[in-house]
Structures are given as structure tokens and as C-alpha cells.
Design a protein around this motif. Structure first.
Motif, PDB file in Angstrom:
ATOM      1  N   GLN A 169     -19.498  -2.863  -0.571  1.00  0.00           N
ATOM      2  CA  GLN A 169     -19.467  -3.079   0.863  1.00  0.00           C
ATOM      3  C   GLN A 169     -18.126  -3.612   1.351  1.00  0.00           C
ATOM      4  O   GLN A 169     -17.950  -3.855   2.526  1.00  0.00           O
ATOM      5  N   THR A 170     -17.171  -3.813   0.456  1.00  0.00           N
ATOM      6  CA  THR A 170     -15.878  -4.348   0.862  1.00  0.00           C
ATOM      7  C   THR A 170     -14.846  -3.233   0.939  1.00  0.00           C
ATOM      8  O   THR A 170     -15.017  -2.165   0.373  1.00  0.00           O
ATOM      9  N   HIS A 171     -13.757  -3.528   1.633  1.00  0.00           N
ATOM     10  CA  HIS A 171     -12.644  -2.591   1.717  1.00  0.00           C
ATOM     11  C   HIS A 171     -11.859  -2.624   0.420  1.00  0.00           C
ATOM     12  O   HIS A 171     -11.651  -3.672  -0.166  1.00  0.00           O
ATOM     13  N   LEU A 189       4.956   4.960  11.601  1.00  0.00           N
ATOM     14  CA  LEU A 189       3.994   3.868  11.727  1.00  0.00           C
ATOM     15  C   LEU A 189       4.396   2.708  10.823  1.00  0.00           C
ATOM     16  O   LEU A 189       5.209   2.855   9.919  1.00  0.00           O
ATOM     17  N   GLN A 190       3.782   1.543  11.073  1.00  0.00           N
ATOM     18  CA  GLN A 190       4.026   0.360  10.263  1.00  0.00           C
ATOM     19  C   GLN A 190       2.730  -0.033   9.576  1.00  0.00           C
ATOM     20  O   GLN A 190       1.673  -0.100  10.218  1.00  0.00           O
ATOM     21  N   PHE A 191       2.809  -0.313   8.256  1.00  0.00           N
ATOM     22  CA  PHE A 191       1.626  -0.632   7.455  1.00  0.00           C
ATOM     23  C   PHE A 191       1.497  -2.137   7.286  1.00  0.00           C
ATOM     24  O   PHE A 191       2.460  -2.822   6.954  1.00  0.00           O
ATOM     25  N   GLU A 192       0.306  -2.645   7.508  1.00  0.00           N
ATOM     26  CA  GLU A 192       0.003  -4.059   7.296  1.00  0.00           C
ATOM     27  C   GLU A 192      -0.921  -4.130   6.054  1.00  0.00           C
ATOM     28  O   GLU A 192      -2.119  -3.841   6.163  1.00  0.00           O
ATOM     29  N   PRO A 193      -0.376  -4.489   4.879  1.00  0.00           N
ATOM     30  CA  PRO A 193      -1.184  -4.448   3.658  1.00  0.00           C
ATOM     31  C   PRO A 193      -2.365  -5.409   3.664  1.00  0.00           C
ATOM     32  O   PRO A 193      -3.409  -5.116   3.074  1.00  0.00           O
ATOM     33  N   GLY A 194      -2.239  -6.557   4.302  1.00  0.00           N
ATOM     34  CA  GLY A 194      -3.327  -7.542   4.311  1.00  0.00           C
ATOM     35  C   GLY A 194      -4.580  -7.036   5.008  1.00  0.00           C
ATOM     36  O   GLY A 194      -5.693  -7.284   4.551  1.00  0.00           O
ATOM     37  N   THR A 195      -4.393  -6.332   6.114  1.00  0.00           N
ATOM     38  CA  THR A 195      -5.538  -5.823   6.869  1.00  0.00           C
ATOM     39  C   THR A 195      -5.796  -4.343   6.627  1.00  0.00           C
ATOM     40  O   THR A 195      -6.771  -3.800   7.129  1.00  0.00           O
ATOM     41  N   GLN A 196      -4.897  -3.711   5.846  1.00  0.00           N
ATOM     42  CA  GLN A 196      -5.018  -2.286   5.542  1.00  0.00           C
ATOM     43  C   GLN A 196      -5.071  -1.446   6.813  1.00  0.00           C
ATOM     44  O   GLN A 196      -5.902  -0.550   6.964  1.00  0.00           O
ATOM     45  N   THR A 197      -4.179  -1.744   7.745  1.00  0.00           N
ATOM     46  CA  THR A 197      -4.123  -1.001   9.004  1.00  0.00           C
ATOM     47  C   THR A 197      -2.719  -0.494   9.255  1.00  0.00           C
ATOM     48  O   THR A 197      -1.733  -1.068   8.791  1.00  0.00           O
ATOM     49  N   TRP A 198      -2.645   0.593   9.995  1.00  0.00           N
ATOM     50  CA  TRP A 198      -1.377   1.185  10.433  1.00  0.00           C
ATOM     51  C   TRP A 198      -1.290   1.008  11.939  1.00  0.00           C
ATOM     52  O   TRP A 198      -2.278   1.147  12.653  1.00  0.00           O
ATOM     53  N   SER A 199      -0.081   0.739  12.424  1.00  0.00           N
ATOM     54  CA  SER A 199       0.113   0.617  13.864  1.00  0.00           C
ATOM     55  C   SER A 199       1.517   1.083  14.213  1.00  0.00           C
ATOM     56  O   SER A 199       2.392   1.191  13.354  1.00  0.00           O
ATOM     57  N   LYS A 200       1.725   1.346  15.489  1.00  0.00           N
ATOM     58  CA  LYS A 200       3.062   1.736  15.950  1.00  0.00           C
ATOM     59  C   LYS A 200       3.930   0.488  16.011  1.00  0.00           C
ATOM     60  O   LYS A 200       3.481  -0.544  16.503  1.00  0.00           O
ATOM     61  N   PRO A 201       5.178   0.585  15.526  1.00  0.00           N
ATOM     62  CA  PRO A 201       6.056  -0.618  15.543  1.00  0.00           C
ATOM     63  C   PRO A 201       6.469  -1.008  16.946  1.00  0.00           C
ATOM     64  O   PRO A 201       6.421  -0.317  17.881  1.00  0.00           O
TER      65      PRO A 201
END
Length: 130
Positions: free
Chosen positions: A25-27, A118-130
Motif C-alpha cells: 500500500q506504500t509508494h 520538468l523538475q523531480f522531487e525525489p522525496g515526494t516522487q513528483t514532477w513539476s515545472k520549474p
């Protein structure tokens, strides 16, 4: 003596089952080089990735939605949404079949060009626009 052994086996199986269900159940954590795609296993090592022919690398690992190793032949013919990494020769090295929680993360690059924007945030496992 046998009664104690039986109790120990039941306790061990129960513990393993509880840990496996909690882990499912975890990421999972994916590397920043992982891309998302649609995989169909043809005849191992031949696959199609996003509708184009591709090959699994020697020693490649395919992990199911429960993070257990899968034999590619057991997935033959299924359309699977996956994250994958590519080795320097262009062969698929690591493949993760996505579970429902991971599929909910809609923003994930499908190509290296898209990942560069895109920019990767490893802690939250998300991609976002810089």
C-alpha cells in the motif's frame, strides 16, 4: 514439541503476510531517470514499449505492482502501465508495473525530452515545472 513448531510457523507466516500487505500500500521510490510507458511483453526478450519494438536487457528486472519480481513470460500479452529505465545500449533494464496509488500520480515524463523540462522531487516522487 510439534505444537510449538506449528505455532512458530503460523506466527511467521502471519508476520510476513502483514508486512507484505503493508508494503503493497506504500509508494515505491523510482529513480529520476525512470520514464512512464505502456509495455506489452511479446516473446521474451522482445516487447513493445509505447507501441514501438523494444528489448529487455540481459539481467533486466521486472517488478509487479506488489514489488515482487515477475517473470516477463508471465506477463505476456498484457498491456501494462510501467515505469522503466534504459541501459546505455537502449535496452530496458528496470521495469516496475504500477499499482493504483502510483497511477494516481499523473505527472510523470514519458520521454527524456519531457523530463528535461520538468523538475523531480525525489522525496515526494513528483514532477513539476520549474
Amino acid at each position: 514439541m510439534y505444537r510449538c513448531a506449528r505455532i512458530a510457523v503460523v506466527a511467521l507466516v502471519t508476520t510476513v503476510a502483514l508486512h507484505a500487505s503493508a508494503f503493497a500500500q506504500t509508494h515505491r521510490y523510482f529513480p529520476a531517470t525512470a520514464l512512464r510507458g505502456e509495455l506489452v511483453v511479446q516473446q521474451t526478450p522482445d516487447v513493445t514499449l509505447n507501441g514501438k519494438p523494444a528489448r529487455l536487457a540481459p539481467g533486466s528486472r521486472v517488478k509487479g505492482d506488489n514489488n515482487m519480481l515477475q517473470q516477463p513470460a508471465s506477463l505476456m500479452g498484457q498491456k501494462l502501465v510501467v515505469h522503466y529505465t534504459v541501459d546505455p545500449q537502449g535496452l530496458l533494464m528496470d521495469v516496475w508495473v504500477l499499482n493504483s496509488a502510483e497511477l494516481a500520480n499523473k505527472t510523470w515524463p514519458r520521454s527524456r525530452e519531457e523530463a528535461a523540462k520538468l523538475q523531480f522531487e525525489p522525496g515526494t516522487q513528483t514532477w513539476s515545472k520549474p
